[in-house]
Design a protein around this motif. Structure first.
Motif, PDB file in Angstrom:
ATOM      1  N   THR A 242      89.206  25.780  36.672  1.00 15.34           N
ATOM      2  CA  THR A 242      90.109  26.930  36.690  1.00 15.34           C
ATOM      3  C   THR A 242      89.760  27.925  37.795  1.00 15.34           C
ATOM      4  O   THR A 242      90.468  28.921  37.982  1.00 15.34           O
ATOM      5  N   ALA A 243      88.647  27.670  38.556  1.00 19.85           N
ATOM      6  CA  ALA A 243      88.190  28.649  39.546  1.00 19.85           C
ATOM      7  C   ALA A 243      89.040  28.698  40.805  1.00 19.85           C
ATOM      8  O   ALA A 243      89.202  29.773  41.402  1.00 19.85           O
ATOM      9  N   GLY A 245      91.592  29.569  43.373  1.00 23.02           N
ATOM     10  CA  GLY A 245      92.676  30.534  43.446  1.00 23.02           C
ATOM     11  C   GLY A 245      92.582  31.668  42.455  1.00 23.02           C
ATOM     12  O   GLY A 245      93.430  32.553  42.438  1.00 23.02           O
ATOM     13  N   ALA A 246      91.531  31.668  41.586  1.00 26.92           N
ATOM     14  CA  ALA A 246      91.400  32.716  40.576  1.00 26.92           C
ATOM     15  C   ALA A 246      90.447  33.799  41.060  1.00 26.92           C
ATOM     16  O   ALA A 246      89.620  33.574  41.946  1.00 26.92           O
ATOM     17  N   ALA A 247      90.578  34.988  40.494  1.00 29.80           N
ATOM     18  CA  ALA A 247      89.674  36.083  40.841  1.00 29.80           C
ATOM     19  C   ALA A 247      88.240  35.667  40.560  1.00 29.80           C
ATOM     20  O   ALA A 247      87.953  35.054  39.526  1.00 29.80           O
ATOM     21  N   ASN A 248      87.351  36.004  41.465  1.00 28.25           N
ATOM     22  CA  ASN A 248      85.929  35.632  41.375  1.00 28.25           C
ATOM     23  C   ASN A 248      85.718  34.124  41.340  1.00 28.25           C
ATOM     24  O   ASN A 248      84.653  33.654  40.915  1.00 28.25           O
ATOM     25  N   GLY A 249      86.751  33.373  41.768  1.00 26.68           N
ATOM     26  CA  GLY A 249      86.633  31.912  41.818  1.00 26.68           C
ATOM     27  C   GLY A 249      86.384  31.444  43.247  1.00 26.68           C
ATOM     28  O   GLY A 249      85.551  32.011  43.963  1.00 26.68           O
ATOM     29  N   GLN A 252      91.512  28.248  47.386  1.00 32.28           N
ATOM     30  CA  GLN A 252      92.235  26.984  47.232  1.00 32.28           C
ATOM     31  C   GLN A 252      92.928  26.674  48.553  1.00 32.28           C
ATOM     32  O   GLN A 252      93.540  27.554  49.160  1.00 32.28           O
ATOM     33  N   GLN A 263      95.600  34.451  49.847  1.00 39.80           N
ATOM     34  CA  GLN A 263      94.221  34.567  49.407  1.00 39.80           C
ATOM     35  C   GLN A 263      93.330  35.267  50.447  1.00 39.80           C
ATOM     36  O   GLN A 263      92.124  35.405  50.232  1.00 39.80           O
TER      37      GLN A 263
END
Length: 533
Positions: A242-243, A245-249, A252, A263
């Protein structure tokens, strides 16, 4: 430092003398394979061994035997290189130094036949090998057994004999070449195929067999101990699915393998330009705004780090190339050849040939009213004011009997002397007494100082009044029927030596031609030079 005790060695000696008994000087270099390992003694040997000859021409060196046990590699030989002063051809050959001969003189094993410069001294046949050559048909063991005769009558008990060879030593005697450890390892055969499982035994009387137990469980995975272990991304040091493209990930990538603009941080692009060179709004930059020259501006060669065209072939400039992509000879320094005699080395500007190379220098006389021509090759601008004849046996005359001049290859006259009298040969400043008394040396005629540009020229010389004994000269070849100087490859001919008859006591001709019908080339060649004094 000596070799480790236990490594068998051979003392190699030799002595080198000249045929009359004087000791030679030099050295003998002995080389083993690049590296020889003695594992039993924890030592590796390598490099050449240099044995210098002493004052008697002898040397001595102690070396490991070439059949020493336990060394790797085995079965090798030494290479001997003789490096002797005064010997035209030094030898290089191979030798064996077996331990059975602890002292060897090089003279006993070095090659002497020039047709076989390299060979290796080897041991003789063993007793078993001799038996085979004599017809024995069997193995070493069988041959050894054949040496045992029928049992005789039991004799008296003898003294205790020496301890016999163990199995390893017997194997070595039979031809085995490895170390003891290698031999012991060779006795262990390969592991056999695993056999079938045997039948179950009868249960003991003290109790019945128990039922099979349940399978065991994994004690721990990545530090987690449980009957059933479930690993997440953190447990295996991975990024959760789930990381991207996610915040703090993590970033992508798009279909083109690049980070999408959404991004990227706001400061990395996409906003309006605040100013350009201090201008805002719709900015139009002029040449001066970016440090460029205005239209129509002319730069000098120095401003762009180049040389001006006027530097070509100029002093302190650069050399130019001619049509053949070579530097013209006029731009080369007028330097004398290294360590050789040039005209300049003897005070001349040019000469027809080096007088030192003259063959058969018999005195020959100039014929009156004959105009001699001798060729010169001028490769750079040369200033001259003397035309010089090499003479011998001439005492000088007081009347004006001689003329000389210089002509270009096209036949036009460049300069001419007046009719002059000559001083004696050998009277130039610094002439040695033998030259003065024998009248040998340079005889100059003065002309107006003239600059000769590169090209081919003839120097002309004539005795216009007088008899045949008034002047003598050196020549290239006595009584030459054809002047050896006159030959050329295809192209414009240029005869280096020729003459014409009928020159009276008057000015030399304005033009001459080597192809005229009256031209001859059957005379001895005068040696001439040009000078500037």
């Amino acid at each position: 430092m000596p070799l480790p005790e236990g490594i068998p060695t051979v003392q190699l000696t030799g002595r080198f003398l000249t045929p009359d008994g004087r000791p030679l000087t030099g050295q003998v270099v002995v080389r083993a394979p690049s590296l020889v390992t003695f594992g039993e003694f924890d030592v590796i040997l390598g490099g050449p061994v240099t044995a210098p000859l002493d004052s008697t021409g002898a040397f001595e060196v102690v070396l490991p035997a070439t059949d020493a046990p336990g060394m790797i590699p085995d079965d090798w030989s030494y290479q001997v290189a003789e490096q002797l002063a005064g010997v035209a051809t030094n030898r290089v050959y191979s030798i064996l130094l077996p331990a059975e001969a602890p002292e060897v003189d090089l003279a006993d094993i070095a090659p002497t036949d020039p047709s076989t410069p390299n060979y290796v001294a080897v041991r003789g046949d063993s007793a078993y090998e001799v038996a085979v050559e004599e017809g024995f048909n069997g193995t070493v063991t069988q041959w050894l057994a054949s040496l045992v005769g029928p049992q005789g009558v039991k004799g008296d008990t003898g003294a205790t004999g020496p301890e016999g060879n163990d199995a390893y030593e017997v194997a070595v005697a039979a031809g085995y070449s490895g170390t003891r450890a290698q031999w012991l390892a060779s006795l262990v055969g390969p592991q056999g195929v695993k056999g079938d499982q045997g039948a179950a035994g009868t249960p003991g009387t003290n109790g019945a067999d128990g039922a099979p137990g349940a399978p065991g469980v994994v004690q721990s995975v990545n530090g987690i101990s449980a009957a059933e272990v479930t690993l997440d991304a953190a447990a295996v040091g991975a990024v959760p699915a789930t990381a991207p493209g996610a915040a703090n990930g993590v970033a992508q990538l798009d279909a083109s393998g690049k980070v999408p603009a959404a991004q990227l941080p706001a400061s990395s692009g996409g906003g309006a330009v605040a100013s350009v060179n201090g201008y805002t709004g719709v900015v139009v930059l002029a040449a001066g705004d970016v440090g460029a020259a205005t239209a129509g501006h002319t730069h000098t060669a120095a401003q762009v780090g180049a040389l001006a065209t006027t530097a070509r072939a100029a002093a302190n400039g650069v050399a130019s190339l001619d049509a053949s992509a070579r530097v013209p000879i006029a731009q080369l320094p007028a330097a004398a050849g290294r360590n050789m005699w040039t005209p300049q080395a003897l005070g001349f500007e040019a000469w027809s040939c080096d007088p030192y190379t003259v063959a058969n220098p018999v005195a020959k006389y100039l014929k009156p009213n004959r105009l001699y021509f001798v060729g010169f090759n001028i490769t750079e601008s040369t200033t001259v004011d003397r035309i010089v004849m090499f003479a011998r046996g001439y005492g000088g005359v007081s009347t004006n009997r001689y003329r000389a001049g210089i002509y270009r290859e096209n036949g036009t006259k460049v300069v001419e002397s007046a009719a002059v009298a000559l001083t004696m040969a050998g009277q130039e400043s610094g002439s040695m007494p033998a030259m003065v008394s024998n009248h040998i040396g340079a005889v100059p005629l003065a002309v107006t100082q003239t600059v000769l540009t590169p090209g081919r020229y003839w120097a002309a010389w004539a005795l216009v009044v007088g008899g045949t004994a008034d002047f003598a000269f050196y020549h290239v070849q006595n009584e030459a029927p054809v002047a050896t100087a006159n030959f050329w490859m295809p192209g414009t001919p240029f005869a280096r030596a020729w003459y014409t008859e009928g020159q009276a006591n008057a000015a030399l001709p304005t033009t001459v031609s080597q192809s005229a019908a009256a031209v001859l080339a059957d005379h001895d060649i005068p040696i001439m030079a040009l000078a500037n004094v």
